[in-house]
Design a protein around this motif. Structure first.
Motif, PDB file in Angstrom:
ATOM      1  N   ARG A 193      -1.879  10.062 -19.969  1.00 16.45           N
ATOM      2  CA  ARG A 193      -2.124  11.413 -20.487  1.00 16.45           C
ATOM      3  C   ARG A 193      -2.233  12.728 -19.495  1.00 16.45           C
ATOM      4  NH1 ARG A 193      -6.939   8.102 -21.305  1.00 16.45           N
ATOM      5  NH2 ARG A 193      -6.902   7.409 -23.779  1.00 16.45           N
ATOM      6  N   ASP A 194      -2.021  12.752 -18.410  1.00 19.45           N
ATOM      7  CA  ASP A 194      -1.710  12.938 -17.215  1.00 19.45           C
ATOM      8  C   ASP A 194       0.140  13.522 -17.537  1.00 19.45           C
ATOM      9  OD1 ASP A 194      -4.448  13.661 -16.726  1.00 19.45           O
ATOM     10  OD2 ASP A 194      -4.205  12.264 -15.020  1.00 19.45           O
ATOM     11  N   GLY A 195       1.198  12.891 -18.275  1.00 21.80           N
ATOM     12  CA  GLY A 195       2.667  13.411 -18.258  1.00 21.80           C
ATOM     13  C   GLY A 195       2.972  12.825 -16.893  1.00 21.80           C
ATOM     14  N   ARG A 196       2.287  11.800 -16.548  1.00 18.58           N
ATOM     15  CA  ARG A 196       2.863  11.319 -15.084  1.00 18.58           C
ATOM     16  C   ARG A 196       3.218  10.028 -15.548  1.00 18.58           C
ATOM     17  NH1 ARG A 196      -1.320  11.847 -10.681  1.00 18.58           N
ATOM     18  NH2 ARG A 196      -3.031  10.847 -11.807  1.00 18.58           N
ATOM     19  N   LEU A 197       3.649   9.771 -16.667  1.00 21.08           N
ATOM     20  CA  LEU A 197       3.698   8.263 -16.788  1.00 21.08           C
ATOM     21  C   LEU A 197       4.505   8.401 -18.006  1.00 21.08           C
ATOM     22  CD1 LEU A 197       4.473   5.420 -16.408  1.00 21.08           C
ATOM     23  CD2 LEU A 197       2.310   5.135 -16.524  1.00 21.08           C
ATOM     24  N   ARG A 198       5.634   7.607 -18.647  1.00 25.39           N
ATOM     25  CA  ARG A 198       6.007   7.597 -20.342  1.00 25.39           C
ATOM     26  C   ARG A 198       6.449   5.904 -20.008  1.00 25.39           C
ATOM     27  NH1 ARG A 198      11.708   9.189 -20.525  1.00 25.39           N
ATOM     28  NH2 ARG A 198      12.267  10.634 -19.474  1.00 25.39           N
ATOM     29  N   PRO A 199       6.040   5.301 -20.575  1.00 21.16           N
ATOM     30  CA  PRO A 199       7.212   4.537 -21.252  1.00 21.16           C
ATOM     31  C   PRO A 199       8.625   4.247 -21.679  1.00 21.16           C
ATOM     32  CG  PRO A 199       5.295   4.276 -22.871  1.00 21.16           C
ATOM     33  CD  PRO A 199       5.707   5.252 -21.998  1.00 21.16           C
ATOM     34  N   LEU A 200       9.714   3.277 -21.139  1.00 21.72           N
ATOM     35  CA  LEU A 200      10.947   3.551 -21.927  1.00 21.72           C
ATOM     36  C   LEU A 200      10.990   2.480 -22.592  1.00 21.72           C
ATOM     37  CD1 LEU A 200      13.683   4.819 -21.276  1.00 21.72           C
ATOM     38  CD2 LEU A 200      13.709   4.100 -19.407  1.00 21.72           C
ATOM     39  N   LEU A 201      11.374   3.432 -23.903  1.00 27.35           N
ATOM     40  CA  LEU A 201      11.914   2.235 -25.017  1.00 27.35           C
ATOM     41  C   LEU A 201      12.979   1.569 -25.406  1.00 27.35           C
ATOM     42  CD1 LEU A 201       9.253   2.849 -27.700  1.00 27.35           C
ATOM     43  CD2 LEU A 201       8.752   0.611 -26.699  1.00 27.35           C
ATOM     44  N   GLN A 202      13.620   0.533 -25.382  1.00 22.54           N
ATOM     45  CA  GLN A 202      14.809   0.499 -25.531  1.00 22.54           C
ATOM     46  C   GLN A 202      16.037   0.027 -27.172  1.00 22.54           C
ATOM     47  OE1 GLN A 202      17.768  -2.827 -23.852  1.00 22.54           O
ATOM     48  NE2 GLN A 202      19.108  -1.183 -24.185  1.00 22.54           N
ATOM     49  N   THR A 222       1.148  -1.441   0.386  1.00 21.66           N
ATOM     50  CA  THR A 222       0.035  -0.315  -0.163  1.00 21.66           C
ATOM     51  C   THR A 222       0.973   1.007   0.221  1.00 21.66           C
ATOM     52  OG1 THR A 222      -1.891  -0.652   1.492  1.00 21.66           O
ATOM     53  CG2 THR A 222      -1.942   1.612   1.432  1.00 21.66           C
ATOM     54  N   VAL A 223       1.185   1.132  -1.004  1.00 20.98           N
ATOM     55  CA  VAL A 223       2.210   3.234  -1.158  1.00 20.98           C
ATOM     56  C   VAL A 223       1.316   3.831  -1.200  1.00 20.98           C
ATOM     57  CG1 VAL A 223       3.842   4.176  -3.156  1.00 20.98           C
ATOM     58  CG2 VAL A 223       3.489   1.729  -1.946  1.00 20.98           C
ATOM     59  N   GLY A 224       1.400   5.454  -0.770  1.00 23.74           N
ATOM     60  CA  GLY A 224       0.272   6.314  -0.537  1.00 23.74           C
ATOM     61  C   GLY A 224       1.461   7.337  -0.214  1.00 23.74           C
ATOM     62  N   GLN A 230       7.447   5.805 -11.340  1.00 26.65           N
ATOM     63  CA  GLN A 230       7.105   7.098 -12.288  1.00 26.65           C
ATOM     64  C   GLN A 230       5.676   6.499 -11.302  1.00 26.65           C
ATOM     65  OE1 GLN A 230       7.155   8.285 -16.574  1.00 26.65           O
ATOM     66  NE2 GLN A 230       8.323   5.693 -16.340  1.00 26.65           N
ATOM     67  N   ILE A 231       4.652   5.019 -10.916  1.00 27.44           N
ATOM     68  CA  ILE A 231       3.900   5.372 -10.342  1.00 27.44           C
ATOM     69  C   ILE A 231       4.198   5.564  -9.293  1.00 27.44           C
ATOM     70  CG2 ILE A 231       2.641   3.780  -9.754  1.00 27.44           C
ATOM     71  CD1 ILE A 231       2.106   1.876 -12.584  1.00 27.44           C
ATOM     72  N   ALA A 232       5.114   5.377  -8.426  1.00 29.64           N
ATOM     73  CA  ALA A 232       5.105   5.451  -6.905  1.00 29.64           C
ATOM     74  C   ALA A 232       5.425   6.850  -6.611  1.00 29.64           C
ATOM     75  CB  ALA A 232       6.799   4.961  -6.620  1.00 29.64           C
ATOM     76  N   LYS A 233       6.170   7.825  -7.915  1.00 24.86           N
ATOM     77  CA  LYS A 233       6.193   9.076  -7.643  1.00 24.86           C
ATOM     78  C   LYS A 233       4.391   9.617  -7.962  1.00 24.86           C
ATOM     79  CE  LYS A 233       8.774  11.532  -6.721  1.00 24.86           C
ATOM     80  NZ  LYS A 233       9.206  12.478  -5.757  1.00 24.86           N
ATOM     81  N   SER A 234       3.700   8.822  -8.762  1.00 20.56           N
ATOM     82  CA  SER A 234       2.491  10.098  -8.876  1.00 20.56           C
ATOM     83  C   SER A 234       1.292   8.921  -7.452  1.00 20.56           C
ATOM     84  CB  SER A 234       1.675   8.708  -9.989  1.00 20.56           C
ATOM     85  OG  SER A 234       1.710   7.313  -9.417  1.00 20.56           O
ATOM     86  N   LEU A 235       2.038   8.146  -7.046  1.00 21.90           N
ATOM     87  CA  LEU A 235       0.795   8.347  -5.660  1.00 21.90           C
ATOM     88  C   LEU A 235       1.513   9.187  -4.660  1.00 21.90           C
ATOM     89  CD1 LEU A 235       0.660   3.866  -6.010  1.00 21.90           C
ATOM     90  CD2 LEU A 235      -0.579   5.047  -6.622  1.00 21.90           C
ATOM     91  N   GLY A 236       3.209   9.025  -4.207  1.00 21.38           N
ATOM     92  CA  GLY A 236       3.225  10.751  -3.848  1.00 21.38           C
ATOM     93  C   GLY A 236       3.946  10.195  -2.585  1.00 21.38           C
ATOM     94  N   ALA A 237       4.813   9.305  -3.084  1.00 20.60           N
ATOM     95  CA  ALA A 237       5.712   8.294  -1.787  1.00 20.60           C
ATOM     96  C   ALA A 237       7.310   9.603  -2.579  1.00 20.60           C
ATOM     97  CB  ALA A 237       5.653   6.817  -2.911  1.00 20.60           C
ATOM     98  N   GLU A 238       8.094   8.938  -2.045  1.00 25.22           N
ATOM     99  CA  GLU A 238       9.393   9.126  -1.860  1.00 25.22           C
ATOM    100  C   GLU A 238       9.947   7.945  -2.258  1.00 25.22           C
ATOM    101  OE1 GLU A 238      13.477   9.822   1.386  1.00 25.22           O
ATOM    102  OE2 GLU A 238      11.746   9.725   1.566  1.00 25.22           O
ATOM    103  N   VAL A 239      10.894   7.944  -3.385  1.00 26.17           N
ATOM    104  CA  VAL A 239      11.363   7.166  -4.372  1.00 26.17           C
ATOM    105  C   VAL A 239      12.888   7.089  -4.288  1.00 26.17           C
ATOM    106  CG1 VAL A 239      11.534   5.708  -6.686  1.00 26.17           C
ATOM    107  CG2 VAL A 239       9.071   6.958  -5.633  1.00 26.17           C
TER     108      VAL A 239
END
Length: 311
Positions: free
Chosen positions: A272-281, A141-143, A163-172
């Protein structure tokens, strides 16, 4: 249609073939997707080798479990999608079928592709995105205010999890190799530890959640940095889990993600909100699917490998 298939289990270079097979028809609850791109994952080469199946399947088996493309037909019971919709999905892993020009997908596993994402970017997201989301919100439960350590911050799962952890308000806090430190910092990590030159368990403590994507010694040492009552979540098996939980007074869980179209929709909103972008190699053509699988099998990637199927 053209598809990447196997007729028997074995090594990628020996059994993976690109051939023509009949185009599927959608079932009542399915959409038929013209595949534009398909994500490649470690589980795919395990399927090729027969490690993930039970018994002999109906041959040939079409490989691949995540896809992005355009809906070209819908089943009689489908109401959420229409012909022409751009979508992405994590397929039922028991069926596969993504490495092909067309695939039928149950509509509950499908989400609308963000317009800002290319088909290649969308195809790279389902498995790693769902894994990261479920690890941080279902297995733990990350918040707001959570302190999270993510191993392998430049990898497929790790880069999305940061990125998801940051969007949930966590220190990463994340670990990464020397040449990936700045990349992971750019994804939003508050602190990046170079695992080649630094020992994370000498630098970090009082962590609420550790997301382990690498296993081995990193997993074992992660118990030391958790606060009492914290949680280790791993995508690889946890050695001596019960004993370590008792010793360190923490929770420890390994898991494998489950497909979920509603959660994919949430991930699309983050894009869409700019909080997540996939990383392609890497992006490979369909005819080079065996090379794509071999590349993923070698490991050490920064981000995801994708197959471009059609234009």
């Amino acid at each position: 249609m053209k598809a990447v298939v196997i007729h028997r289990y074995g090594q990628v270079g020996d059994v993976v073939d690109v051939t023509d097979i009949p185009t599927p028809s959608p079932g009542p609850d399915e959409v038929l997707v013209k595949v534009r791109a398909a994500g490649v994952n470690p589980i795919d080469h395990l399927i090729v080798k027969g490690f993930m199946g039970a018994g002999e399947p109906p041959w040939p088996v079409v490989i691949g479990s995540e896809a992005a493309g355009v809906v070209v037909a819908t089943g009689t019971a489908v109401t959420r999608f229409a012909v022409g919709d751009e979508v992405f999905a994590r397929l039922d892993p028991r069926k596969g079928g993504a490495f092909a020009e067309f695939v039928g997908v149950h509509d509950s596993l499908v989400a609308t592709k963000p317009a800002s994402l290319s088909f290649e970017g969308a195809a790279s997201l389902p498995l790693v995105g769902l894994t990261a989301w479920q690890a941080l919100t279902e297995q733990a439960t990350v918040g707001e205010g959570s302190r999270v350590l993510i191993h392998g911050g430049a990898g497929g799962v790790g880069s999305v999890a940061v990125q998801i952890a940051k969007s949930l308000g966590a220190e990463v806090i994340a670990t990464a190799s020397t040449d990936s430190v700045e990349l992971v910092r750019g994804l939003g990590a508050d602190r990046v530890i170079d695992y080649r030159t630094e020992q994370f368990d000498e630098l970090v403590s009082d962590v609420d959640v550790v997301l382990d994507t690498v296993g081995g010694q990193a997993q074992k040492r992660s118990f030391r940095v958790l606060k009492p009552g914290g949680t280790l979540v791993s995508i690889v098996p946890i050695a001596e889990a019960d004993a370590r939980k008792a010793e360190w007074k923490v929770e420890a869980r390994s898991f494998f993600m489950h497909p979920d179209g509603a959660q994919l929709t949430h991930l699309a909103d983050l894009v869409r909100d700019g909080r997540l972008r996939p990383l392609l190699q890497n992006v490979f053509p369909l005819d080079a699917a065996a090379d794509a699988l071999t590349s993923v099998e070698r490991g050490g990637a920064r981000g995801k490998t994708v197959i471009s199927v059609s234009s």
